[in-house]
Scaffold this motif. Structure first.
Motif, PDB file in Angstrom:
ATOM      1  N   ASP A  20      -5.866  -1.076  -4.990  1.00  0.00           N
ATOM      2  CA  ASP A  20      -5.387  -1.811  -3.819  1.00  0.00           C
ATOM      3  C   ASP A  20      -6.454  -2.832  -3.433  1.00  0.00           C
ATOM      4  O   ASP A  20      -7.513  -2.463  -2.940  1.00  0.00           O
ATOM      5  N   THR A  65       0.838  -1.204   0.000  1.00  0.00           N
ATOM      6  CA  THR A  65       0.000   0.000   0.000  1.00  0.00           C
ATOM      7  C   THR A  65       0.868   1.248   0.000  1.00  0.00           C
ATOM      8  O   THR A  65       0.584   2.223  -0.714  1.00  0.00           O
ATOM      9  N   GLN A  90      -8.436   1.051  -0.639  1.00  0.00           N
ATOM     10  CA  GLN A  90      -9.243   0.258   0.292  1.00  0.00           C
ATOM     11  C   GLN A  90     -10.339   1.109   0.932  1.00  0.00           C
ATOM     12  O   GLN A  90     -11.462   0.661   1.071  1.00  0.00           O
TER      13      GLN A  90
HETATM   14 MG    MG Z   1      -2.102  -2.766   2.146  1.00  0.00          MG
END
Ligand code: MG
Ligand code: ATP
Length: 226
Positions: free
Chosen positions: A171, A48, A97
């Protein structure tokens, strides 16, 4: 190689003293234009953090990220915050996310927002195609809180696609979807790459999803492993 994104020696350090964490350690990667690059690696390996840095959402502690758009090259790590924000609206699509939908805007207005902010024209045919493929046709006038988690995720995907950005970063885009909806997203990604040469960078834990891509970057402890 024709790279959309070139990153050189990216280091990201969080905290200081005993609490210092190196989320990235001198990472250099190239993202090939018109291809799907998957990023895999254990939890906490820096995936990330790498995505946020490559997309200009956050700055590395050191190192450089270059975005090539047409004949122009933009050094994301030295641009002003405003210029980076402008590029993120139209040249860089993100599906993260936390979906970051605007709660007071309906689905259609959320999808159109980046182009509106950039004063760019909306390609209604392309919008219709994306919305239909993502199964959002019946939800355009709904607000985000009236949608399921998977539907909100698909709105975020539609919003990233509509400006036809140079590159889209996602992501775990199928993380909140059941296997059927996840499969639809993966096949749509594959078609976008094959039909429109849309460049994609996708973080995933699912080896089967990673296999749908063209290249794989594997991470461990903040570094790219072969
Ligand atoms: Mg992550
Ligand atoms: N804001 C922060 N402050 C301090 N440490 C952080 C911060 N964000 C991330 N880290 C640390 O950096 C490392 C990399 O985190 P990152 O979120 O990039 O991992 P990841 O590979 O995406 O993991 P996951 O698969 O669980 O999402 C981790 O050790 C994490 O604890």
């Amino acid at each position: 190689m024709d790279s959309v994104i070139s990153a050189r020696k990216l280091t990201k350090r969080y905290g200081s003293g005993d609490a210092t964490v190196y989320a990235l350690r001198e990472v250099s990667v190239d993202v090939a234009r018109g291809k799907w690059t998957s990023i895999m690696g254990p939890s906490g390996s820096g995936k990330t953090t790498l995505l946020h840095t490559l997309s200009g959402l956050s700055l590395p502690t050191s190192g450089a990220v270059t975005l090539s758009s047409g004949h122009k090259r933009h050094d994301l790590t030295s641009l002003s915050e405003n210029r980076r924000a402008a590029l993120r609206r139209t040249n860089i699509g993100v599906v993260f996310q936390e979906f970051n939908l605007v709660p007071v805007l309906n689905v259609q207005d959320n999808i159109r927002l980046p182009l509106r902010l950039a004063h760019r024209k909306i390609d209604k045919d392309y919008e219709q195609e994306i919305v239909t493929r993502l199964g959002l046709g019946g939800r355009l006038k709904h607000l985000p809180h009236q949608l399921s988690g998977g539907q909100r995720q698909r709105v975020a995907i539609a919003r990233a696609l509509l400006p036809r950005p140079d590159v889209i970063f996602a992501d775990e885009p199928t993380g909140n979807l059941d296997s059927e909806a996840g499969e639809q997203v993966l096949s749509m990604f594959r078609e976008l790459v094959d039909a429109y040469r849309q460049t994609l960078v996708v973080v995933t834990h699912d080896p089967a999803a990673a296999d749908r891509g063209d290249d794989v970057i594997r991470m461990r402890d903040g570094q790219v492993v072969a």
